[in-house]
Scaffold this motif. Structure first.
Motif, short mmCIF file in Angstrom:
data_model
loop_
_atom_site.label_atom_id
_atom_site.label_comp_id
_atom_site.label_asym_id
_atom_site.label_seq_id
_atom_site.Cartn_x
_atom_site.Cartn_y
_atom_site.Cartn_z
N GLU A 1 33.85 -65.89 19.49
CA GLU A 1 34.95 -65.00 19.10
C GLU A 1 36.30 -65.68 19.38
O GLU A 1 36.40 -66.55 20.25
N ASN A 2 37.32 -65.23 18.68
CA ASN A 2 38.66 -65.67 18.99
C ASN A 2 39.00 -65.32 20.44
O ASN A 2 38.54 -64.31 20.97
N LYS B 1 43.40 -61.64 17.74
CA LYS B 1 44.12 -62.91 17.68
C LYS B 1 43.87 -63.57 16.34
O LYS B 1 42.76 -63.60 15.85
N GLY B 2 44.87 -64.12 15.78
CA GLY B 2 44.73 -64.80 14.50
C GLY B 2 45.75 -64.28 13.52
O GLY B 2 46.71 -63.61 13.90
N GLN C 1 37.21 -62.73 12.39
CA GLN C 1 38.09 -63.88 12.61
C GLN C 1 37.43 -64.74 13.68
O GLN C 1 37.09 -64.23 14.75
N ASN C 2 37.25 -66.01 13.40
CA ASN C 2 36.57 -66.89 14.36
C ASN C 2 37.39 -68.15 14.62
O ASN C 2 38.20 -68.55 13.78
N PRO C 3 37.13 -68.78 15.78
CA PRO C 3 37.85 -70.02 16.10
C PRO C 3 37.53 -71.13 15.11
O PRO C 3 36.48 -71.13 14.47
N ASN D 1 42.76 -70.15 19.43
CA ASN D 1 41.49 -70.01 18.71
C ASN D 1 41.03 -71.31 18.07
O ASN D 1 40.63 -71.35 16.90
#
Lengths: 216, 216
Positions: free
Chosen positions: A105-106, B29-30, B67-69, B141
């Motif tokens: 995950e972020n 985040k993002g 949303q992913n890193p 991220n």
């Protein structure tokens, strides 16, 4: 969280047995985008100025929507001579055994993601995490990373998305019932390396054809 | 491609000096999402059923937009006793020195991404890539991965987004003019490990505070 894992990756992985490398090649690998997430405009596929790849670009506001690979983080939890595996409660590969793992995950580190997934899927706490295997799965735009880890204690149980969680000695590993090639490779390396008590980080690609062959 | 790298990461990294860990913490985040990329409907932030995190969810079609890193892949290219660095031609950190690196693309392995970035930024070909450093940057991220590599030959030149590309002996490294902490840490580890000729894979987190402190 496993719901996340399955929603993002599960359906892709379940298709592997039916796919070849060629079939997996599209203009832009990943989920097709129809509308701009910034302005709601229509999306077209084109090579932006100064770039050399087709991207999802908004025809209205020109925002470029990049698609990038995702990280799946997991643990190989060890207790004495045994390793912990989870039997999957949901598709894909329901009923098959896996190491606890899921999408990073972020806002977290890869190690934190691996710890979290282990807690969620096996209700188990781990310590002394050491990066161990890093697998590229370019056909599904994923990078798997497993950490060797020690169980903090012998307490564990099936999380929401596991049917069962058990410790296995090497001779008892259900090799033919493992969910994914990344799990099998990590276990193979572990038992081989354990003989020498040296665990170098392993980095290799697992191609679609290999997956397909293994799942036939 | 570097255009990709800067468009995705550059603006985030340039802000680090002004951010603290707390400031970097938001609900999701993002990049904020306003419209559903599948149906064009409005996006709301909520915790989906069976999940435990706030996500971007479409109010119309219920699609969950995770949303992913992202992975930044690069090389530490070596030629005899020297390492290759690129001086950045564009912001952020224009004029500062970096190892060739950029965002991993769909459909490639991390190693292929590192090779590609080295070719694009330094017009250099590398071989014998060995995974070396893996840095978590949870505040933005990102996960950085650098490979040690040998230059195939002594041919290199500045790519489109580099001002200059040069080989540096350890004593000549421009430590105070390095673009990013990930680059500095990789070089520090390399020169320390070179003494023993043992290069274990290094995995650590680089927190926002550390970045901020270094850039003051």
């Amino acid at each position: 969280m496993l719901a996340n894992f399955f929603q993002q990756a599960g359906s892709q992985q379940s298709l592997l047995a039916d796919r070849t490398c060629d079939q997996a090649t599209t203009a832009i690998k990943g989920i097709a985008m129809k509308f701009c997430s910034q302005c709601g405009g229509s999306i077209i596929e084109r090579v932006p100025d100064g770039d050399n790849r087709r991207r999802f670009v908004c025809a209205s506001c020109d925002t470029i929507h990049y698609q990038n690979p995702r990280i799946v983080a997991g643990c190989l939890p060890v207790w004495d001579e045994r390793v912990l595996l989870c039997r999957r409660a949901i598709e894909p590969r329901r009923g098959y055994w896996t190491l606890p793992a899921g999408f990073m995950e972020n806002g977290e580190t890869v190690q934190q993601a691996a710890e979290r997934e282990t807690l969620e899927e096996a209700c188990a706490r781990v310590m002394d995490l050491q990066l161990y295997t890093l697998f590229d799965l370019p056909h599904i735009n994923q990078v798997y990373m497993f950490f060797r880890a020690e169980l903090v204690d012998e307490r564990f149980c099936a999380g929401d998305e596991s049917l069962e969680v058990r410790l296995f000695r090497q001779v008892d590993i259900p090799w033919s019932e493992l969910a994914f090639p990344t799990v099998g490779r990590t276990l193979e390396y572990f038992f081989a390396d354990r003989v020498q008590q040296a665990f170098p980080v392993r980095n290799e690609a697992i191609e679609a054809m290999r997956v397909a062959r293994k799942q036939v």
